[in-house]
Design an enzyme around this catalytic site. Structure first.
Site: not given
Length: 510
Positions: A53, A313
């Site tokens: 992330c 993401d």
């Protein structure tokens, strides 16, 4: 002078690019995202530049490749010298506000040694006013649940299936719902907070920029009724199974990954199929909350004044190639959705073309394109640091369906740093600085270069599922050269093309 648009940037965490019903997925139901795509543009070959992330969002929010921003792990600081989409929008007069998380670690050179932010990888990106901080500890959500009458003394129970329900025949371990209602999910809580802020911003009347960073369908794999039972595990697509590495043992990187429990799928076939079904149910729940956001724009009467961007993401392996989570080089980890709906008055400003609606773009796009697109549509100058390009030509209809602007990329690229694995079985002789890989992928093949391990190639024309990794192929030399060309051409250029000359500084090529 035309009013600048509002911007709603939505990220859906760990959402695979193939998981939209408008993309033809047989198990996923996403009517609200489909509506957004029908009213805007859906990019089918969109890819993240890094995982997990933190590194991925660093690329998304700074518009730079990982080898430039160098935030390579969750917890790796983002160098303060980089600007980002929030700072750029703030400089232009917007008040950027964040709901959720960006997983940004502060530059340690800018704060005292005892700053508590140095012990947390889940800080907010500089430039954002934080409307709701919702990191992994989820404290604001738990307080909200408590106010609704829940006993939150055992918080872990909200993150796992209930253990007081019998699992029906034909369902696996993740089938049972958690102990809260469908209107009490993390996503429902966050979206409610965003909607309240949108109403407040509408009263103010100035153009706004809101980033709604939604945590799901990131694990843990659990979702309330009725979504927990939405998809029958017997009907989900079968996991992709590798057919061998040229008949030899798995590549050392793959073997090392499979040695970590976090990357191993459930051993029981039904449990794995249930995880896939649960993941698709989680997507349906998130889609319903995206529908709430879109409805709020409609109710406030600002839909025609608001740019909406939805992406992720990174993806999720979901048992494909005998792996879970997000890592490595397979498309399942890096192919993600991108949908952009922009008001006609915004995308056609100064142009005679019509805004595109319902367009499906198959050309390669990357998450580094999101920042320049947002800034361009908001009438904000794109910083020189950005390595992506604005997607406006695909939005305003200035390129024909199936076409692309001149010199548009013909491949996508991403990187994965696995220095945290140093010393794992098979990687004992690879130093931390060499535990990284880079991918060059076009429509015909995918080349994976490792700094300290042998390369891998996939012939996508005969092996679209990437199930037959090759250690040798006639195209590998050409792809290796293309990867090197990309890497050399994508080094940081912020000052390197400036030159001091009599009379003052000039910018070469400008």
């Amino acid at each position: 002078m035309m009013r600048r648009p509002n911007v709603l940037l939505v990220t859906l965490d760990q959402w695979r690019g193939d998981c939209l019903s408008s993309a033809g997925h047989p198990s996923v139901s996403t009517p609200n995202l489909d509506r957004l795509a029908a009213e805007g543009v859906r990019f089918t070959s969109h890819f993240a530049q890094a995982a997990p992330c933190g590194p991925s969002r660093a690329s998304l929010l700074t518009g730079t490749y990982q080898h430039v921003h160098r935030s390579v792990l969750n917890g790796t600081p983002l160098d303060a010298r980089f600007t980002n989409v929030a700072l750029a929008m703030r400089d232009a007069g917007y008040d950027p506000v964040l709901f959720g998380h960006t997983d940004t670690t502060v530059d340690p050179r800018t704060v005292p040694a005892d700053d508590p932010r140095l012990g947390d990888y889940e800080g907010p990106l500089p430039g954002f006013r934080v409307g709701l901080d919702l990191p992994e500890h989820r404290e604001p959500w738990y307080r909200w649940l408590e106010a609704r009458g829940h006993d939150v003394s055992d918080r872990d129970r909200f993150l796992r299936p209930r253990d007081d329900m019998a699992v029906p025949e034909g369902r696996g371990a993740s089938w049972s719902p958690p102990p809260f209602a469908v209107d009490e999910t993390e996503t429902a809580f966050l979206v409610g907070e965003v909607i309240d802020e949108l109403a407040r911003l509408d009263d103010v009347g100035d153009p706004w920029f809101v980033h709604a960073s939604i945590y799901r369908p990131h694990p843990p794999f659990t979702v309330p009724a009725p979504y927990h039972d939405l998809v029958d595990p017997a009907t989900v697509p079968d996991p992709l199974v590798d057919e061998g590495y040229d008949g030899a043992d798995p590549h050392p990187f793959v073997a090392a990954a499979r040695g970590f429990g976090a990357y191993r799928p459930p051993a029981d076939d039904l449990d794995l199929r249930q995880v896939r079904a649960t993941y698709y149910g989680m997507m349906a729940e998130v889609d319903a909350q995206v529908g709430r956001l879109l409805a709020a724009l409609d109710d406030l009467g600002v839909t025609d004044e608001t740019v909406v961007v939805v992406t992720s993401d990174h993806g999720e392996m979901l048992g494909d190639h005998d792996l879970m989570s997000k890592l490595g080089f397979h498309d399942q980890s890096f192919h993600i959705p991108l949908i952009v709906r922009a008001p006609a008055a915004t995308v056609t400003a100064g142009s005679t073309v019509s805004a595109a609606e319902g367009r499906v773009v198959k050309g390669f796009t990357e998450n580094i394109d999101v920042m320049p697109t947002v800034l361009d549509l908001a009438g904000v100058e794109v910083p020189r640091q950005c390595q992506g390009r604005s997607l406006r030509p695909f939005l305003d209809g200035s390129v024909a369906d199936g076409g692309a602007p001149d010199d548009w990329r013909t491949a996508v690229h991403w990187e994965f740093d696995f220095r945290a694995w140093v010393g794992a079985e098979g990687l004992e002789d690879v130093s931390a600085h060499r535990c990284n890989l880079a991918v060059y992928r076009d429509h015909r093949g995918k080349y994976v270069h490792f700094a300290g391990l042998p390369p891998i190639y996939f012939d996508l024309e005969v092996d679209p599922g990437e199930q037959r990794p090759l250690a040798d192929h006639p195209a590998m030399g050409r792809y290796a050269s293309a990867l090197l060309d990309w890497r050399m051409a994508s080094d940081e250029q912020e000052l390197s093309d400036h030159l001091a000359l009599p009379g003052g500084m000039v910018v070469l090529g400008s």
